[in-house]
Design a protein around this motif. Structure first.
Motif, PDB file in Angstrom:
ATOM      1  N   THR A 131      -8.419   5.041   1.064  1.00 42.35           N
ATOM      2  CA  THR A 131      -7.390   4.304   0.340  1.00 42.35           C
ATOM      3  C   THR A 131      -6.581   5.289  -0.495  1.00 42.35           C
ATOM      4  N   LEU A 132      -5.261   5.278  -0.294  1.00 46.83           N
ATOM      5  CA  LEU A 132      -4.362   6.190  -0.999  1.00 46.83           C
ATOM      6  C   LEU A 132      -3.172   5.415  -1.545  1.00 46.83           C
ATOM      7  N   GLU A 133      -2.532   5.994  -2.560  1.00 49.31           N
ATOM      8  CA  GLU A 133      -1.374   5.359  -3.177  1.00 49.31           C
ATOM      9  C   GLU A 133      -0.088   5.974  -2.639  1.00 49.31           C
ATOM     10  N   VAL A 134       0.934   5.137  -2.469  1.00 46.85           N
ATOM     11  CA  VAL A 134       2.253   5.604  -2.057  1.00 46.85           C
ATOM     12  C   VAL A 134       2.961   6.130  -3.300  1.00 46.85           C
ATOM     13  N   ILE A 135       3.352   7.417  -3.289  1.00 45.02           N
ATOM     14  CA  ILE A 135       4.045   7.962  -4.456  1.00 45.02           C
ATOM     15  C   ILE A 135       5.552   8.051  -4.243  1.00 45.02           C
ATOM     16  N   GLU A 136       5.989   7.995  -2.978  1.00 44.86           N
ATOM     17  CA  GLU A 136       7.423   8.045  -2.722  1.00 44.86           C
ATOM     18  C   GLU A 136       7.733   7.396  -1.384  1.00 44.86           C
ATOM     19  N   THR A 137       8.688   6.476  -1.397  1.00 40.51           N
ATOM     20  CA  THR A 137       9.185   5.852  -0.175  1.00 40.51           C
ATOM     21  C   THR A 137      10.524   5.210  -0.471  1.00 40.51           C
ATOM     22  N   GLU A 138      11.212   4.796   0.563  1.00 44.32           N
ATOM     23  CA  GLU A 138      12.486   4.113   0.388  1.00 44.32           C
ATOM     24  C   GLU A 138      12.219   2.741  -0.219  1.00 44.32           C
ATOM     25  N   PRO A 139      13.198   2.181  -0.950  1.00 44.67           N
ATOM     26  CA  PRO A 139      12.975   0.864  -1.548  1.00 44.67           C
ATOM     27  C   PRO A 139      12.824  -0.232  -0.490  1.00 44.67           C
ATOM     28  N   VAL A 140      12.165  -1.310  -0.907  1.00 42.15           N
ATOM     29  CA  VAL A 140      11.972  -2.460  -0.028  1.00 42.15           C
ATOM     30  C   VAL A 140      13.322  -3.142   0.180  1.00 42.15           C
ATOM     31  N   VAL A 141      13.624  -3.455   1.446  1.00 46.22           N
ATOM     32  CA  VAL A 141      14.874  -4.139   1.775  1.00 46.22           C
ATOM     33  C   VAL A 141      14.525  -5.547   2.240  1.00 46.22           C
ATOM     34  N   LYS A 142      15.093  -6.555   1.528  1.00 47.85           N
ATOM     35  CA  LYS A 142      14.796  -7.940   1.900  1.00 47.85           C
ATOM     36  C   LYS A 142      15.358  -8.245   3.278  1.00 47.85           C
ATOM     37  N   GLY A 143      14.597  -8.993   4.043  1.00 47.91           N
ATOM     38  CA  GLY A 143      15.040  -9.403   5.365  1.00 47.91           C
ATOM     39  C   GLY A 143      14.757  -8.377   6.448  1.00 47.91           C
ATOM     40  N   GLN A 144      14.233  -7.233   6.067  1.00 49.04           N
ATOM     41  CA  GLN A 144      13.931  -6.197   7.069  1.00 49.04           C
ATOM     42  C   GLN A 144      12.474  -6.370   7.511  1.00 49.04           C
ATOM     43  N   THR A 145      12.280  -7.234   8.479  1.00 53.80           N
ATOM     44  CA  THR A 145      10.918  -7.540   8.911  1.00 53.80           C
ATOM     45  C   THR A 145      10.727  -7.312  10.397  1.00 53.80           C
ATOM     46  N   ALA A 146      11.485  -6.425  10.969  1.00 56.41           N
ATOM     47  CA  ALA A 146      11.321  -6.133  12.396  1.00 56.41           C
ATOM     48  C   ALA A 146       9.906  -5.645  12.654  1.00 56.41           C
ATOM     49  N   ALA A 147       9.314  -6.105  13.725  1.00 55.81           N
ATOM     50  CA  ALA A 147       7.899  -5.843  13.989  1.00 55.81           C
ATOM     51  C   ALA A 147       7.574  -4.358  14.121  1.00 55.81           C
ATOM     52  N   ASN A 148       8.403  -3.598  14.790  1.00 53.83           N
ATOM     53  CA  ASN A 148       8.060  -2.207  15.056  1.00 53.83           C
ATOM     54  C   ASN A 148       8.860  -1.199  14.246  1.00 53.83           C
ATOM     55  N   SER A 149       9.421  -1.611  13.115  1.00 55.52           N
ATOM     56  CA  SER A 149      10.171  -0.637  12.316  1.00 55.52           C
ATOM     57  C   SER A 149       9.266  -0.064  11.233  1.00 55.52           C
ATOM     58  N   PHE A 150       9.377   1.226  11.025  1.00 54.68           N
ATOM     59  CA  PHE A 150       8.597   1.911  10.001  1.00 54.68           C
ATOM     60  C   PHE A 150       9.520   2.817   9.216  1.00 54.68           C
ATOM     61  N   LYS A 151       9.110   3.171   8.003  1.00 58.40           N
ATOM     62  CA  LYS A 151       9.871   4.098   7.174  1.00 58.40           C
ATOM     63  C   LYS A 151       8.926   5.184   6.676  1.00 58.40           C
ATOM     64  N   PRO A 152       9.454   6.365   6.343  1.00 57.95           N
ATOM     65  CA  PRO A 152       8.584   7.454   5.876  1.00 57.95           C
ATOM     66  C   PRO A 152       8.089   7.193   4.455  1.00 57.95           C
ATOM     67  N   ALA A 153       6.891   7.702   4.171  1.00 56.14           N
ATOM     68  CA  ALA A 153       6.317   7.591   2.823  1.00 56.14           C
ATOM     69  C   ALA A 153       5.473   8.827   2.562  1.00 56.14           C
ATOM     70  N   ILE A 154       5.396   9.203   1.278  1.00 53.69           N
ATOM     71  CA  ILE A 154       4.530  10.303   0.869  1.00 53.69           C
ATOM     72  C   ILE A 154       3.389   9.697   0.066  1.00 53.69           C
ATOM     73  N   LEU A 155       2.152  10.052   0.453  1.00 52.85           N
ATOM     74  CA  LEU A 155       0.958   9.492  -0.181  1.00 52.85           C
ATOM     75  C   LEU A 155       0.483  10.383  -1.320  1.00 52.85           C
ATOM     76  N   SER A 156      -0.471   9.888  -2.105  1.00 48.25           N
ATOM     77  CA  SER A 156      -0.959  10.602  -3.283  1.00 48.25           C
ATOM     78  C   SER A 156      -1.623  11.934  -2.956  1.00 48.25           C
ATOM     79  N   ASN A 157      -2.031  12.155  -1.705  1.00 48.64           N
ATOM     80  CA  ASN A 157      -2.623  13.441  -1.319  1.00 48.64           C
ATOM     81  C   ASN A 157      -1.574  14.388  -0.722  1.00 48.64           C
ATOM     82  N   GLY A 158      -0.292  13.977  -0.735  1.00 47.54           N
ATOM     83  CA  GLY A 158       0.787  14.822  -0.239  1.00 47.54           C
ATOM     84  C   GLY A 158       1.104  14.653   1.229  1.00 47.54           C
ATOM     85  N   VAL A 159       0.372  13.811   1.932  1.00 50.24           N
ATOM     86  CA  VAL A 159       0.576  13.599   3.365  1.00 50.24           C
ATOM     87  C   VAL A 159       1.741  12.639   3.584  1.00 50.24           C
ATOM     88  N   ARG A 160       2.581  12.981   4.567  1.00 48.44           N
ATOM     89  CA  ARG A 160       3.676  12.091   4.967  1.00 48.44           C
ATOM     90  C   ARG A 160       3.166  11.198   6.092  1.00 48.44           C
TER      91      ARG A 160
END
Length: 187
Positions: A131-160
C-alpha cells in the motif's frame, strides 16, 4: 535428493553444471522416433543466465531444497538493505542489486522471506502487494470514466505508475510489487 529428468516441473530448483537453476518452462516431448525427453528452460539463481536443456528419463538430476526463513526489513545502508531474522534476530546486509527492481517497494518493518542454500542467501520474496500513497498526479476530471483510460502518478516510494482517472493526490493505493501496476484503492 535425486530425481529423473522427466520429473522436472516448473519451479523446481536443481543443481546442474555445478550451480543452482530454477525451472522456468518445461515441455515433455515424445517424438515418433527415439526416446521421450523433457525440454527445460532454466534460469540461474546466482547470476540470472538462462539455459535450455534436454533431460531424458534415464538421466538423474539433483533437486535442491532451499531453506526459507522469515525476515524483517529494517533500513537502507547505502547500497545495501538490512534484514533481521525474525527467529534469532541476526542481521544480514544484502546489496540492492541482489534484490533487483523490487527493492523500491521495501518499507520499514516489512515481512519478507529469504531463501538460503547452504547458509548463502539466494533470493528475497516480497509481499505480492503493498500500500502506497499517491504524491503527485493530474487532478480528477469529472465525467472521465472511460474503462481503459489511465493517467500517470508518482507514488510515495518515487515509482511512476498508471492509475485510473478517478484517483487523486493523497489517496492510498494497493500496488502489485511484481510489475508496479495499480490493483485497487486501499481501505
Amino acid at each position: 535428493m535425486k530425481m529423473n529428468g522427466n520429473e522436472i516441473k516448473v519451479g523446481n530448483i536443481i543443481k546442474h553444471q555445478d550451480t543452482l537453476w530454477v525451472a522456468v518452462k518445461c515441455n515433455a516431448v515424445k517424438p515418433g522416433k527415439g526416446g521421450a525427453f523433457n525440454q527445460v528452460e532454466m534460469k540461474n539463481l546466482l547470476d540470472g543466465r538462462k539455459l535450455n536443456e534436454r533431460f531424458r528419463a534415464a538421466e538423474t538430476v539433483e533437486r535442491v531444497r532451499l531453506d526459507q526463513k522469515p525476515h524483517t526489513y529494517l533500513y537502507d545502508d547505502g547500497d545495501a538493505a538490512v534484514f533481521m531474522n525474525s527467529e534469532n534476530y541476526e542481521q544480514i546486509h544484502l546489496q540492492k542489486d541482489f534484490i533487483g527492481d523490487r527493492a523500491v517497494y521495501l518499507s520499514d518493518g516489512m515481512a519478507v522471506e529469504l531463501e538460503f542454500y547452504e547458509d548463502k542467501p539466494i533470493s528475497v520474496s516480497l509481499p505480492d502487494q503493498v500500500t502506497l500513497e499517491v504524491i503527485e498526479t493530474e487532478p480528477v476530471v469529472k465525467g472521465q470514466t472511460a474503462a481503459n483510460s489511465f493517467k500517470p502518478a508518482i507514488l510515495s516510494n518515487g515509482v511512476r505508475t498508471a492509475v485510473p482517472p478517478f484517483v487523486g493526490t493523497g489517496e492510498r493505493l494497493v500496488i502489485n510489487t511484481e510489475d508496479g501496476s495499480y490493483v485497487t484503492r486501499a481501505d
